[in-house]
Design an enzyme around this catalytic site. Sequence first.
Site, PDB file in Angstrom:
ATOM      1  N   THR A 154       0.845  -1.188   0.000  1.00 37.54           N
ATOM      2  CA  THR A 154       0.000   0.000   0.000  1.00 37.54           C
ATOM      3  C   THR A 154       0.879   1.236   0.000  1.00 37.54           C
ATOM      4  O   THR A 154       1.743   1.394   0.879  1.00 37.54           O
ATOM      5  CB  THR A 154      -0.933   0.001   1.225  1.00 37.54           C
ATOM      6  OG1 THR A 154      -1.844  -1.092   1.118  1.00 37.54           O
ATOM      7  CG2 THR A 154      -1.727   1.294   1.303  1.00 37.54           C
ATOM      8  N   ARG A 163      -9.186  11.303  10.099  1.00 38.84           N
ATOM      9  CA  ARG A 163     -10.524  10.703  10.125  1.00 38.84           C
ATOM     10  C   ARG A 163     -11.275  11.283  11.320  1.00 38.84           C
ATOM     11  O   ARG A 163     -11.083  10.886  12.470  1.00 38.84           O
ATOM     12  CB  ARG A 163     -10.402   9.184  10.173  1.00 38.84           C
ATOM     13  CG  ARG A 163      -9.611   8.689   8.955  1.00 38.84           C
ATOM     14  CD  ARG A 163      -9.330   7.216   8.951  1.00 38.84           C
ATOM     15  NE  ARG A 163      -8.364   6.913   7.878  1.00 38.84           N
ATOM     16  CZ  ARG A 163      -7.841   5.722   7.654  1.00 38.84           C
ATOM     17  NH1 ARG A 163      -8.189   4.689   8.417  1.00 38.84           N
ATOM     18  NH2 ARG A 163      -6.964   5.551   6.676  1.00 38.84           N
ATOM     19  N   HIS A 252      -8.195   4.648  -1.416  1.00 37.00           N
ATOM     20  CA  HIS A 252      -8.220   4.084  -0.068  1.00 37.00           C
ATOM     21  C   HIS A 252      -9.609   4.212   0.562  1.00 37.00           C
ATOM     22  O   HIS A 252      -9.750   4.471   1.754  1.00 37.00           O
ATOM     23  CB  HIS A 252      -7.178   4.759   0.829  1.00 37.00           C
ATOM     24  CG  HIS A 252      -6.629   3.854   1.896  1.00 37.00           C
ATOM     25  ND1 HIS A 252      -5.462   3.145   1.740  1.00 37.00           N
ATOM     26  CD2 HIS A 252      -7.101   3.517   3.116  1.00 37.00           C
ATOM     27  CE1 HIS A 252      -5.228   2.424   2.832  1.00 37.00           C
ATOM     28  NE2 HIS A 252      -6.217   2.634   3.684  1.00 37.00           N
ATOM     29  N   ARG A 255     -10.450   7.325   2.610  1.00 36.38           N
ATOM     30  CA  ARG A 255      -9.936   7.415   3.980  1.00 36.38           C
ATOM     31  C   ARG A 255      -8.560   8.091   4.068  1.00 36.38           C
ATOM     32  O   ARG A 255      -8.023   8.222   5.157  1.00 36.38           O
ATOM     33  CB  ARG A 255      -9.871   6.017   4.590  1.00 36.38           C
ATOM     34  CG  ARG A 255     -11.251   5.436   4.816  1.00 36.38           C
ATOM     35  CD  ARG A 255     -11.232   3.933   5.005  1.00 36.38           C
ATOM     36  NE  ARG A 255     -10.739   3.477   6.290  1.00 36.38           N
ATOM     37  CZ  ARG A 255     -11.459   3.408   7.406  1.00 36.38           C
ATOM     38  NH1 ARG A 255     -12.724   3.822   7.406  1.00 36.38           N
ATOM     39  NH2 ARG A 255     -10.954   2.934   8.528  1.00 36.38           N
ATOM     40  N   ARG A 287     -20.455  -1.793  -4.495  1.00 33.90           N
ATOM     41  CA  ARG A 287     -21.612  -2.130  -3.669  1.00 33.90           C
ATOM     42  C   ARG A 287     -22.577  -3.089  -4.358  1.00 33.90           C
ATOM     43  O   ARG A 287     -23.653  -3.367  -3.822  1.00 33.90           O
ATOM     44  CB  ARG A 287     -22.375  -0.854  -3.274  1.00 33.90           C
ATOM     45  CG  ARG A 287     -21.575   0.116  -2.413  1.00 33.90           C
ATOM     46  CD  ARG A 287     -21.230  -0.468  -1.058  1.00 33.90           C
ATOM     47  NE  ARG A 287     -20.471   0.441  -0.220  1.00 33.90           N
ATOM     48  CZ  ARG A 287     -19.140   0.449  -0.118  1.00 33.90           C
ATOM     49  NH1 ARG A 287     -18.420  -0.421  -0.831  1.00 33.90           N
ATOM     50  NH2 ARG A 287     -18.525   1.298   0.676  1.00 33.90           N
ATOM     51  N   GLY A 306     -14.234  -4.374   0.179  1.00 37.68           N
ATOM     52  CA  GLY A 306     -13.834  -4.193   1.563  1.00 37.68           C
ATOM     53  C   GLY A 306     -14.974  -4.121   2.540  1.00 37.68           C
ATOM     54  O   GLY A 306     -15.375  -5.119   3.132  1.00 37.68           O
TER      55      GLY A 306
END
Length: 358
Positions: A154, A163, A252, A255, A287, A306
């Site tokens: 990553t 966050r 990401h 995020r 989704r 995820g």
Amino acid sequence: MTYVCLADLERAAQGVLPGEIWDFLAGGSGTEASLAANRTAFERTFVVPRMLRDLTDSSTETDILGRRAELPMAVAPIAYQRLFHPEGELAAARAARNAGVPYIICTMSSIPLEEIAAVGGRPWFQLYWLRDQKRSLELVRRAEDSGCEAIVLTVDVPWMGRRLRDMRNGFVLPEGVTAANFEAGADVHRRTRGVSAVAAHTAREFAPADWDSVAAVCARTNLPVVLKGILAVEDARRAVEAGVSGIVVSNHGGRQLDGAVPGIEVLGEVAAAIAGGCQVLMDGGIRSGGDVLKAVALGASAVLVGRPVIWGLATAGEDGARQVLELLAAELRDAMGLAGCESVHAAGRLSTRGPRYG
């Protein structure tokens, strides 16, 4: 309980998880503009279906990094999965194994990588670059020795993005949940107002990866190396020059940099620019099986899924994660058939329409 789409599982998971753990999972960085844009970008992307095709022998099977997978997807790396269910990564890895897709073990897993890899199937290992390079490369060795099939480095987390949900909650890991692959220290359980203990821990442990880091990983292992977090065409081209086997086009999950372009917006441009120089995967906002079809049509060999897998895990453990992957498989088969695609390869030839960022 019967769930007919992933949104059903999202609502169920939110109902069972404590508020601050839900925020840790669901939240993004900053104003969460990129988090929201990941979904908006998918909703603004359309495929042009083909008709009168022979669908007699339709199949969702495909090749990912030289190995067959039942679906063009893998389970994305997500940290600390025992936050969401006592069996954590073990349950999610079993669901991936039974679905015939790779499971990516996170550096920050809450169960040691060796135990997760022992579940079988197709484990990959995701690596965050650490301040101690020797420890980074030791994790690569452990992954190899455990039977992992790929290393996913990553590259978009020199440190954790701001966050705000976690900061407002003063988020800490509950006792019994920690970074199982190396010593995290007691401070990940110590609450400080306005501070995410997880972000503070990663700030101490992580270092910015650079192209020398990529070279070091490639030199250390014979496994395929994949770079996760690529959005710019220039970086994708340089990744090919570095000899990696794949890239993951990703912001990401919204995020890291708030305001980073959604992966689906640049996927087609990136895939065209590297012209098959390595495999292209993507994540962020998947989704439904229809979203998987859109990503494949734009040039992805596969997608990483995820948060939805974690919704299933939180709701019903391994069985819930299994239901997520089964729903995605059923939706993908339906979408491919309705688009006139008998194979994943055929789906990659579909035309798409929708606005793109310039």
